[in-house]
Design a protein around this motif. Structure first.
Motif, PDB file in Angstrom:
ATOM      1  N   SER A 139      97.821  94.244  42.667  1.00  0.00           N
ATOM      2  CA  SER A 139      98.715  93.172  43.102  1.00  0.00           C
ATOM      3  C   SER A 139      97.889  91.913  43.299  1.00  0.00           C
ATOM      4  O   SER A 139      96.683  91.972  43.538  1.00  0.00           O
ATOM      5  N   VAL A 140      98.565  90.783  43.185  1.00  0.00           N
ATOM      6  CA  VAL A 140      97.884  89.507  43.316  1.00  0.00           C
ATOM      7  C   VAL A 140      98.852  88.497  43.920  1.00  0.00           C
ATOM      8  O   VAL A 140     100.037  88.496  43.599  1.00  0.00           O
ATOM      9  N   VAL A 141      98.337  87.694  44.842  1.00  0.00           N
ATOM     10  CA  VAL A 141      99.153  86.726  45.565  1.00  0.00           C
ATOM     11  C   VAL A 141      98.538  85.346  45.383  1.00  0.00           C
ATOM     12  O   VAL A 141      97.316  85.184  45.483  1.00  0.00           O
ATOM     13  N   GLU A 142      99.402  84.373  45.124  1.00  0.00           N
ATOM     14  CA  GLU A 142      98.906  82.996  45.008  1.00  0.00           C
ATOM     15  C   GLU A 142      98.485  82.506  46.391  1.00  0.00           C
ATOM     16  O   GLU A 142      99.166  82.758  47.384  1.00  0.00           O
ATOM     17  N   ALA A 152     103.773  89.209  52.624  1.00  0.00           N
ATOM     18  CA  ALA A 152     103.500  89.746  51.289  1.00  0.00           C
ATOM     19  C   ALA A 152     102.196  90.546  51.281  1.00  0.00           C
ATOM     20  O   ALA A 152     102.143  91.665  50.753  1.00  0.00           O
ATOM     21  N   LEU A 153     101.147  89.994  51.892  1.00  0.00           N
ATOM     22  CA  LEU A 153      99.858  90.690  51.933  1.00  0.00           C
ATOM     23  C   LEU A 153      99.968  92.025  52.660  1.00  0.00           C
ATOM     24  O   LEU A 153      99.422  93.044  52.216  1.00  0.00           O
ATOM     25  N   VAL A 154     100.700  92.049  53.770  1.00  0.00           N
ATOM     26  CA  VAL A 154     100.865  93.290  54.536  1.00  0.00           C
ATOM     27  C   VAL A 154     101.664  94.322  53.746  1.00  0.00           C
ATOM     28  O   VAL A 154     101.301  95.502  53.690  1.00  0.00           O
ATOM     29  N   PRO A 174      95.369  97.390  45.817  1.00  0.00           N
ATOM     30  CA  PRO A 174      94.332  96.368  45.914  1.00  0.00           C
ATOM     31  C   PRO A 174      95.016  95.006  45.773  1.00  0.00           C
ATOM     32  O   PRO A 174      95.890  94.839  44.916  1.00  0.00           O
ATOM     33  N   VAL A 175      94.651  94.056  46.611  1.00  0.00           N
ATOM     34  CA  VAL A 175      95.283  92.735  46.604  1.00  0.00           C
ATOM     35  C   VAL A 175      94.222  91.680  46.293  1.00  0.00           C
ATOM     36  O   VAL A 175      93.219  91.583  46.997  1.00  0.00           O
ATOM     37  N   SER A 176      94.472  90.906  45.246  1.00  0.00           N
ATOM     38  CA  SER A 176      93.603  89.781  44.907  1.00  0.00           C
ATOM     39  C   SER A 176      94.362  88.497  45.173  1.00  0.00           C
ATOM     40  O   SER A 176      95.589  88.507  45.284  1.00  0.00           O
ATOM     41  N   GLU A 177      93.633  87.384  45.244  1.00  0.00           N
ATOM     42  CA  GLU A 177      94.247  86.095  45.534  1.00  0.00           C
ATOM     43  C   GLU A 177      93.603  85.023  44.662  1.00  0.00           C
ATOM     44  O   GLU A 177      92.398  85.058  44.448  1.00  0.00           O
ATOM     45  N   ALA A 190     104.810  83.578  39.732  1.00  0.00           N
ATOM     46  CA  ALA A 190     104.346  84.935  40.019  1.00  0.00           C
ATOM     47  C   ALA A 190     103.817  85.614  38.754  1.00  0.00           C
ATOM     48  O   ALA A 190     102.779  86.294  38.791  1.00  0.00           O
ATOM     49  N   LEU A 191     104.523  85.439  37.637  1.00  0.00           N
ATOM     50  CA  LEU A 191     104.023  85.985  36.373  1.00  0.00           C
ATOM     51  C   LEU A 191     102.698  85.337  35.995  1.00  0.00           C
ATOM     52  O   LEU A 191     101.782  86.010  35.517  1.00  0.00           O
ATOM     53  N   ALA A 192     102.584  84.031  36.225  1.00  0.00           N
ATOM     54  CA  ALA A 192     101.349  83.317  35.897  1.00  0.00           C
ATOM     55  C   ALA A 192     100.171  83.858  36.705  1.00  0.00           C
ATOM     56  O   ALA A 192      99.076  84.043  36.161  1.00  0.00           O
ATOM     57  N   VAL A 193     100.378  84.128  37.980  1.00  0.00           N
ATOM     58  CA  VAL A 193      99.279  84.643  38.799  1.00  0.00           C
ATOM     59  C   VAL A 193      98.930  86.077  38.375  1.00  0.00           C
ATOM     60  O   VAL A 193      97.758  86.471  38.373  1.00  0.00           O
ATOM     61  N   ALA A 194      99.918  86.854  37.947  1.00  0.00           N
ATOM     62  CA  ALA A 194      99.649  88.211  37.455  1.00  0.00           C
ATOM     63  C   ALA A 194      98.819  88.157  36.166  1.00  0.00           C
ATOM     64  O   ALA A 194      97.865  88.922  35.985  1.00  0.00           O
ATOM     65  N   ILE A 195      99.168  87.232  35.262  1.00  0.00           N
ATOM     66  CA  ILE A 195      98.416  87.080  34.012  1.00  0.00           C
ATOM     67  C   ILE A 195      96.986  86.621  34.301  1.00  0.00           C
ATOM     68  O   ILE A 195      96.032  87.094  33.678  1.00  0.00           O
ATOM     69  N   THR A 196      96.833  85.725  35.255  1.00  0.00           N
ATOM     70  CA  THR A 196      95.489  85.278  35.647  1.00  0.00           C
ATOM     71  C   THR A 196      94.648  86.472  36.071  1.00  0.00           C
ATOM     72  O   THR A 196      93.491  86.613  35.656  1.00  0.00           O
ATOM     73  N   HIS A 197      95.239  87.348  36.861  1.00  0.00           N
ATOM     74  CA  HIS A 197      94.499  88.528  37.309  1.00  0.00           C
ATOM     75  C   HIS A 197      94.171  89.446  36.133  1.00  0.00           C
ATOM     76  O   HIS A 197      93.073  89.994  36.067  1.00  0.00           O
ATOM     77  N   ALA A 198      95.102  89.584  35.214  1.00  0.00           N
ATOM     78  CA  ALA A 198      94.847  90.409  34.028  1.00  0.00           C
ATOM     79  C   ALA A 198      93.651  89.876  33.252  1.00  0.00           C
ATOM     80  O   ALA A 198      92.781  90.639  32.801  1.00  0.00           O
ATOM     81  N   HIS A 199      93.574  88.550  33.105  1.00  0.00           N
ATOM     82  CA  HIS A 199      92.448  87.934  32.414  1.00  0.00           C
ATOM     83  C   HIS A 199      91.134  88.158  33.184  1.00  0.00           C
ATOM     84  O   HIS A 199      90.108  88.452  32.588  1.00  0.00           O
ATOM     85  N   HIS A 200      91.199  88.033  34.495  1.00  0.00           N
ATOM     86  CA  HIS A 200      89.999  88.225  35.314  1.00  0.00           C
ATOM     87  C   HIS A 200      89.540  89.681  35.291  1.00  0.00           C
ATOM     88  O   HIS A 200      88.346  89.943  35.280  1.00  0.00           O
ATOM     89  N   LEU A 201      90.490  90.610  35.271  1.00  0.00           N
ATOM     90  CA  LEU A 201      90.123  92.024  35.165  1.00  0.00           C
ATOM     91  C   LEU A 201      89.381  92.279  33.860  1.00  0.00           C
ATOM     92  O   LEU A 201      88.390  92.993  33.829  1.00  0.00           O
ATOM     93  N   GLY A 202      89.873  91.681  32.797  1.00  0.00           N
ATOM     94  CA  GLY A 202      89.242  91.856  31.489  1.00  0.00           C
ATOM     95  C   GLY A 202      87.835  91.301  31.449  1.00  0.00           C
ATOM     96  O   GLY A 202      86.956  91.875  30.817  1.00  0.00           O
ATOM     97  N   SER A 203      87.597  90.191  32.147  1.00  0.00           N
ATOM     98  CA  SER A 203      86.270  89.585  32.110  1.00  0.00           C
ATOM     99  C   SER A 203      85.264  90.302  32.997  1.00  0.00           C
ATOM    100  O   SER A 203      84.076  90.145  32.836  1.00  0.00           O
TER     101      SER A 203
END
Length: 158
Positions: free
Chosen positions: A64-67, A88-90, A98-101, A143-156
């Motif tokens: 999960s990821v939160v802006e 949201a975090l709670v 796992p929560v990223s921001e 929300a979709l944009a922040v999820a995609i950002t996390h997907a890109h960061h996971l890949g890197s």
């Protein structure tokens, strides 16, 4: 893997769920949680908690990821946003996720290439990255944009 993105807000919280398989991402679902402006603060926060918990139960995300919060000119608005973000975090942590921001500038840069991109540019890029996606609103798009950002960061990081 399934990634749930959250764009928190007291009046409207956006959520978006994507799948990542290798370097490919695909849309699963997106939506918005609207709270009743006439309800008490406690009831509005409780509604956010229930709805986020329901989204987690429905889609079973792996991450999960939160802006992150940006500071408004109005301190009262910033406080309300912080309370919604805390709920949201709670809710996500309670689910064992796992929560990223990420701050909005990082999200915009990841999708459009510049941290100063307009919302319309981000939404246009979502149409390219997730062909055929039907956005349920601006907050769902964020929300979709922040999820995609996390997907890109996971890949890197792998």
């Amino acid at each position: 893997m399934i990634i749930l993105g959250i764009d928190p807000g007291l009046t409207c919280t956006g959520w978006g769920v994507i799948a990542k398989a290798g370097s490919r991402i695909s849309h699963i679902a997106n939506g918005q949680i609207r709270t009743d402006k006439d309800a008490s603060m406690a009831d509005r926060l409780l509604e956010l908690d229930r709805e986020i918990t329901d989204v987690v139960a429905r889609y079973h995300p792996d991450f999960s990821v939160v802006e992150e919060i940006f500071v408004n000119v109005n301190p009262q608005s910033t406080l309300k946003l912080g309370q919604a973000r805390g709920v949201a975090l709670v809710a996500l942590a309670r689910a064992g996720l796992p929560v990223s921001e990420y701050p909005s500038k990082v999200v915009k840069k990841a999708l459009v290439g510049t941290g100063g991109a307009a919302k319309g540019q981000v939404q246009a890029m979502l149409g390219v990255l997730l062909p055929g996606v039907k956005l349920k609103g601006e907050d769902a798009a964020d929300a979709l944009a922040v999820a995609i950002t996390h997907a890109h960061h996971l890949g890197s990081h792998r």
